[in-house]
Design an enzyme around this catalytic site. Structure first.
Site, PDB file in Angstrom:
ATOM      1  N   ARG A  55       0.776  -1.256   0.070  1.00 25.71           N
ATOM      2  CA  ARG A  55      -0.063  -0.046   0.062  1.00 25.71           C
ATOM      3  C   ARG A  55       0.787   1.347   0.015  1.00 25.71           C
ATOM      4  NH1 ARG A  55      -2.611  -3.644  -0.991  1.00 25.71           N
ATOM      5  NH2 ARG A  55      -4.463  -4.337  -0.229  1.00 25.71           N
TER       6      ARG A  55
ATOM      7  N   SER B  15     -11.837   0.708   2.671  1.00 29.71           N
ATOM      8  CA  SER B  15     -11.145   0.380   3.821  1.00 29.71           C
ATOM      9  C   SER B  15     -10.163   1.517   4.332  1.00 29.71           C
ATOM     10  CB  SER B  15      -9.950  -0.793   3.586  1.00 29.71           C
ATOM     11  OG  SER B  15     -10.793  -1.977   2.880  1.00 29.71           O
TER      12      SER B  15
ATOM     13  N   GLU C 180      -5.504   4.321   5.585  1.00 32.23           N
ATOM     14  CA  GLU C 180      -5.234   3.971   4.218  1.00 32.23           C
ATOM     15  C   GLU C 180      -5.449   5.309   3.259  1.00 32.23           C
ATOM     16  OE1 GLU C 180      -6.336   0.777   0.772  1.00 32.23           O
ATOM     17  OE2 GLU C 180      -5.973   0.162   2.858  1.00 32.23           O
TER      18      GLU C 180
END
Length: 332
Positions: free
Chosen positions: A156, A224, A320
């Protein structure tokens, strides 16, 4: 002032001072030469940004489009404008018989956001297929190409979130899809499929995501909210002493990934709400705006989750989603 409510999927009723759209490379040059040292925020589909309050600057909306296909006997190459919809690209590749993106179906956002986040799902990260990334250097007023290695991809993350943050605008992403690519179905629930085709994987991912994740057009959210943490085996073993069935996935000989949703769920956050922002009842990794939410409520809930997970599991969650305040991105 420009309303941002419909430009980010969380849907807070916030404003920006100005908005400009870029459709070509010439637009990019013109816009950023005009902005120079002024404050800006680059936006695609707004699925990974939450505007917590009014933004005191210019929103630069990415509308760079176009897909070029070049093929040989071993692989299919794609050069894709950064403003293209990611899910539309996944559908397009399947329609031409190019496989590899199917696990990443229904991930919201634009193609330009894919390398920034190194998006991933169900055992596949997009870096596997990225050959290079083309970008505009805002400060040098010039265009450049980064090969795969120089993008510094990790879980990520990429160079675009660090050294090149607010310095580069991705214009195009160049992908390579090998024709001998094997489907990845080791992650649940894909592992229940018997000898699945890429289309089977695509359909199952859409079914699962539709069932588990709220539609942002109905209930404001940014997918998310937290990253799945990677922890040492020592931390995992300490958690196992209290929770013998803790789910985890091997990352290396010394580390594992634990689902953030599981950690949050153990602490009873499902359904909890602060000022109109709620932890979703079915998927605790997703925070939602029930319609009356605001930035203060989101920060209260997210910070409480982070603190409680740290206290209970000795794990520091990272958001995130990008959180945007008056003057740009802020830390949780």
């Amino acid at each position: 002032m420009v309303p941002l409510k419909n430009l980010h999927t969380f849907g807070f009723d916030t404003l920006a001072q100005h908005l400009v759209e870029v459709h070509t490379k010439d637009d990019l040059v013109s816009v950023f030469q005009g902005l120079k040292t002024k404050q800006f925020y680059l936006l695609g589909e707004g699925s990974n940004s939450i505007f917590l309050e009014d933004f005191a600057g210019t929103i630069v909306l990415n509308k760079l489009k176009g897909i070029q296909v070049h093929e040989n006997e071993n692989e299919v190459g794609l050069s894709v404008g950064s403003g293209e919809s990611w899910h539309d690209l996944v559908e397009y590749t399947l329609s031409i018989g190019a496989y590899g993106f199917e696990n990443l179906a229904l991930i919201p956002g634009t193609v330009g956001g894919a390398p920034i986040q190194n998006i991933g799902a169900y055992g596949v990260e997009i870096e596997k297929f990225i050959a290079s990334v083309e970008y505009y250097d805002i400060h040098l007023n010039s265009f450049h190409i980064l090969n795969h290695q120089d993008c510094h991809f990790v879980y990520r993350d990429s160079i675009f979130k660090h050294q090149l943050f607010n310095k580069a605008v991705i214009t195009k992403v160049n992908f390579i899809l090998p024709k001998n690519n094997r489907v990845e179905h080791s992650y649940a629930p894909l592992n229940q499929l018997v000898e699945p085709t890429p289309i089977d994987i695509f359909n199952k991912v859409i079914e699962v995501r539709t069932e588990k994740l709220p539609n942002p057009k109905v209930l404001g959210n940014a997918g998310s909210f937290f990253k799945n943490p990677v922890v040492t085996n020592k931390v995992l073993n300490e958690i196992k002493m209290r929770y013998t069935s803790v789910p985890h996935y091997k990352v290396s000989h010394t580390s594992v990934k634990i689902p953030a949703a599981w950690l949050i769920d153990q602490l009873g956050f499902k359904g909890k709400m602060y000022l109109g922002v709620k932890c979703h009842e079915r998927q605790p990794l997703v925070l939602v705006n029930i319609g009356s939410g605001n930035g203060r409520g989101l920060l209260m809930l997210a910070r409480q989750i982070k603190q409680d997970v740290s206290n209970a599991f000795n794990i520091e969650l990272e958001n995130e989603v990008r959180l945007v305040g008056k003057n740009g991105v802020i830390d949780l």
